[in-house]
Design an enzyme around this catalytic site. Structure first.
Site, PDB file in Angstrom:
ATOM      1  N   VAL A 170       3.717  -0.579   4.346  1.00 54.52           N
ATOM      2  CA  VAL A 170       2.891  -1.095   5.026  1.00 54.52           C
ATOM      3  C   VAL A 170       2.244  -1.667   3.641  1.00 54.52           C
ATOM      4  O   VAL A 170       1.995  -2.038   2.344  1.00 54.52           O
ATOM      5  CB  VAL A 170       2.054   0.170   5.023  1.00 54.52           C
ATOM      6  CG1 VAL A 170      -0.238  -0.436   5.477  1.00 54.52           C
ATOM      7  CG2 VAL A 170       2.015   0.712   6.453  1.00 54.52           C
ATOM      8  N   GLY A 180       6.944   4.081   3.771  1.00 58.71           N
ATOM      9  CA  GLY A 180       7.755   5.566   5.135  1.00 58.71           C
ATOM     10  C   GLY A 180       8.653   5.633   4.656  1.00 58.71           C
ATOM     11  O   GLY A 180      10.035   4.840   4.511  1.00 58.71           O
ATOM     12  N   THR A 181       9.235   6.478   5.797  1.00 51.95           N
ATOM     13  CA  THR A 181      10.753   6.196   6.149  1.00 51.95           C
ATOM     14  C   THR A 181      11.006   5.161   7.534  1.00 51.95           C
ATOM     15  O   THR A 181      12.100   4.702   6.520  1.00 51.95           O
ATOM     16  CB  THR A 181      11.172   7.220   7.508  1.00 51.95           C
ATOM     17  OG1 THR A 181      10.653   8.688   6.992  1.00 51.95           O
ATOM     18  CG2 THR A 181      12.505   7.761   7.445  1.00 51.95           C
ATOM     19  N   TYR A 182      10.212   4.969   8.183  1.00 53.65           N
ATOM     20  CA  TYR A 182      10.914   3.610   9.136  1.00 53.65           C
ATOM     21  C   TYR A 182      10.114   1.668   8.594  1.00 53.65           C
ATOM     22  O   TYR A 182      10.131   1.145   8.697  1.00 53.65           O
ATOM     23  CB  TYR A 182      10.335   3.846  10.604  1.00 53.65           C
ATOM     24  CG  TYR A 182      10.943   4.991  10.762  1.00 53.65           C
ATOM     25  CD1 TYR A 182      12.905   4.527  10.694  1.00 53.65           C
ATOM     26  CD2 TYR A 182      11.147   6.211  11.064  1.00 53.65           C
ATOM     27  CE1 TYR A 182      13.696   5.543  11.662  1.00 53.65           C
ATOM     28  CE2 TYR A 182      11.323   7.619  11.639  1.00 53.65           C
ATOM     29  CZ  TYR A 182      12.979   7.082  11.377  1.00 53.65           C
ATOM     30  OH  TYR A 182      13.778   7.923  11.964  1.00 53.65           O
ATOM     31  N   ASP A 239      -1.382  14.586  16.639  1.00 55.10           N
ATOM     32  CA  ASP A 239      -1.462  14.667  15.050  1.00 55.10           C
ATOM     33  C   ASP A 239      -2.891  14.789  13.951  1.00 55.10           C
ATOM     34  O   ASP A 239      -2.407  13.708  13.147  1.00 55.10           O
ATOM     35  CB  ASP A 239      -0.210  13.577  14.455  1.00 55.10           C
ATOM     36  CG  ASP A 239       0.052  13.654  13.295  1.00 55.10           C
ATOM     37  OD1 ASP A 239       0.188  15.010  12.777  1.00 55.10           O
ATOM     38  OD2 ASP A 239       0.529  12.893  12.072  1.00 55.10           O
ATOM     39  N   LEU A 280       0.675  -1.218  -0.120  1.00 54.09           N
ATOM     40  CA  LEU A 280      -0.074   0.435  -0.009  1.00 54.09           C
ATOM     41  C   LEU A 280       1.042   0.985  -0.101  1.00 54.09           C
ATOM     42  O   LEU A 280       0.140   2.047  -0.109  1.00 54.09           O
ATOM     43  CB  LEU A 280      -1.067  -0.148   1.318  1.00 54.09           C
ATOM     44  CG  LEU A 280      -1.693  -1.127   1.177  1.00 54.09           C
ATOM     45  CD1 LEU A 280      -3.196  -0.726   2.298  1.00 54.09           C
ATOM     46  CD2 LEU A 280      -2.772  -0.792  -0.010  1.00 54.09           C
ATOM     47  N   GLY A 281       2.002   1.244   0.430  1.00 52.44           N
ATOM     48  CA  GLY A 281       2.738   2.532   0.684  1.00 52.44           C
ATOM     49  C   GLY A 281       4.138   1.813   1.257  1.00 52.44           C
ATOM     50  O   GLY A 281       4.135   1.282   2.071  1.00 52.44           O
TER      51      GLY A 281
END
EC number: 2.7.11.22
Length: 523
Positions: free
Chosen positions: A206, A201-203, A313, A198-199
């Site tokens: 998913v 990121g930095t860490y 957030d 799905l995608g």
């Protein structure tokens, strides 16, 4: 001593040997590890272990019978064994019958550890009244281990449990519970099938996945572990907080899979986030649906805030929605448990558009009210179809806020005139504008509520718990306020989503949205 030994040997003669009696005891004790090897017998050749005295051996199996022994003068046999020999006997057996005792041998009541059963037996064969266990059902198992109702248990597991498990009315230790969950399949990567990425990121990366235990879709948040640094602090925060947050409006953490190279968080899978929902509506949502979504945001936040947890957030991308309309708070990577007194936190915590002005001006001490400014911004965005303060920089963001709400003064925001950053920006003196001019679809009650969120002084912002009781939500009826925390508002027949005027699709699309490290991933 000869006379005593003769009497002791007569006492220990019965229809069962010590080994047989102890084997019955072992059958009723909780199995600590499902994968461990068979326990070695406690007693060999009918003798107590050499490391224990005869008195301690007898006391181990008779000291917790709850019925105090009769005492004889110490001169008859000796103080150490008199209590055992003085107990009443019926033939060759001790006249003792166990009831369903509620007090453990360690002095604790119903909270006694599941690792040591209260069903302690005498070394001489004692018939227990509750030896026969009723058959274990799936309902028993689900309740015992807090499993999902639709879980699929591996073949033969119930039969194995029937043979080896202690009675289900006894407490269960954490260690035993972990072992049972592991045997079912929790905590193992092979339990989940990766369907698509799905995608990234930095860490973390998913994946959309499927659980073999339930056949339900899941979101697999795979966090890479660097040997030098270990797990990112955001991941540790998210796990530590989510495992204790159980609410209908907070995304559920189903499982955690830990390997040498990664930490995988298994979440429930939701179809889309609020940002995409608004996009699909052409930015024109039903005002009834706006009210339902806002109430669910407040409901989830109120639960967090009661537990001193700040989300920090909030934004539409972190609010996930399923086909039913259930909204759930997600991405607790920046969330933090708030201790008392308040500690100093990082200044970089909230996405710019939803960041309160006190944080924009450098405040690093805040409370649960930090989340309420973002609620007001999201409320406006749902009602109007556009972001309230889409600033590109901190100065631009503050400029947009002051232009709408008026440039703050010492009277409207005590202490702001002495703030160095505020003085350095040298903002023009704006007068406040009526919010109704910018959100004409909001009624007077909605305008009143959003005004309570958009207060310069954080302590003046309406708390989530209080906001849920505002007259704006009166049309939802009284029953919505009495729901248990784990129950969806859509369990009430009077609560239903309405068709959004600008919705472009006739059917609800499966888009697969999940958020990682502030990066929205869509399938």
């Amino acid at each position: 001593m000869k006379k005593f030994k003769r009497r002791l040997s007569l006492t220990l003669r019965g229809s069962q040997t010590i080994d047989e009696s102890l084997s019955e005891l072992a059958e009723q004790m909780t199995i600590e590890e499902s994968s461990s090897k068979d326990n070695e017998p406690i007693v060999k050749n009918g003798r107590p272990p050499t490391s224990h005295s005869m008195h301690s051996f007898l006391h181990q199996y008779t000291g917790s019978f709850k019925k105090p022994p009769l005492r004889r003068p110490h001169s008859v046999i000796g103080g150490s064994l008199g209590s055992f020999m003085a107990m009443p006997r019926n033939g060759s057996r001790l006249d003792i019958v166990h009831e369903n005792l509620k007090m453990g041998s360690d002095g604790e009541s119903d909270q006694a550890s599941g690792t040591s059963s209260d069903e302690v037996q005498s070394p001489t064969g004692v018939c227990l009244r509750n030896r026969i266990h009723r058959r274990i059902s799936m309902e028993d198992l689900n309740k015992r281990l807090s499993l999902p109702a639709d879980i699929r248990i591996p073949d033969g597991y119930l039969e194995k449990l029937q043979i080896s498990s202690p009675p289900f009315d006894q407490p269960m230790s954490r260690r035993s519970r972990r072992a049972s969950l592991s045997e079912i399949g929790f905590g193992k990567m092979e339990t989940y099938i990766k369907l698509e990425k799905l995608g990234e990121g930095t860490y973390a990366t998913v994946y959309k996945g499927r659980s073999k235990l339930t056949e339900n879709l899941v979101a697999l948040k795979e966090i890479r572990l660097e040997h030098e640094e270990g797990a990112p602090c955001t991941a540790i925060r998210e796990v530590s907080l989510l495992k204790d947050l159980k609410h209908a409006n907070i995304v559920t953490l189903h499982d955690i899979v830990h390997t040498d190279k990664s930490l995988t968080l298994v979440f429930e899978y939701l179809d889309k986030d609020l940002k995409q929902y608004m996009d699909d509506c052409g930015s024109i949502m039903s005002m009834h649906n706006v009210k339902l979504f806002l109430y669910q945001i407040l409901r989830g936040l109120a639960y967090c805030h009661r537990r001193k947890v700040l989300h920090r957030d909030l934004k539409p991308q972190n609010l996930l929605i399923n086909e039913r309309g259930e909204l759930k708070l997600a991405d607790f990577g920046l969330a933090r448990a708030k201790s008392v007194p308040t500690k100093t936190y990082s200044n970089e915590v909230v996405t710019l558009w939803y960041r309160p002005p006190d944080v924009l001006l450098g405040s690093s001490e805040y409370s649960t009210q930090i989340d309420m400014w973002g609620v007001g911004c999201i409320f406006f965005e749902m009602a109007s179809g556009r972001p309230l303060f889409p600033g590109s920089t901190v100065e631009d963001e503050l400029h947009l806020i002051f232009r709408l709400l008026g440039t703050p003064s010492q009277e409207t925001w005590p202490g702001v005139s002495s703030n160095d950053e505020f003085k350095n920006y040298n903002f023009p003196k704006y007068k406040p504008q009526p919010l109704i001019n910018h959100a004409p679809r909001l009624d007077s009650e909605g305008i009143e509520l959003i005004t309570k969120f958009l207060q310069y002084e954080s302590k003046k912002r309406a708390p989530a718990e209080e906001a849920m009781k505002h007259v704006y939500f009166r049309s939802l009826g009284p029953r919505i306020h009495a729901l248990p925390e784990s129950v969806s508002i859509f369990s009430l027949k009077e609560i239903q989503l309405q068709k959004d005027p600008g919705f472009r699709n006739s059917s609800y699309p499966e888009t697969g949205v999940f958020v990682i490290n502030h990066f929205t991933c869509r399938s």
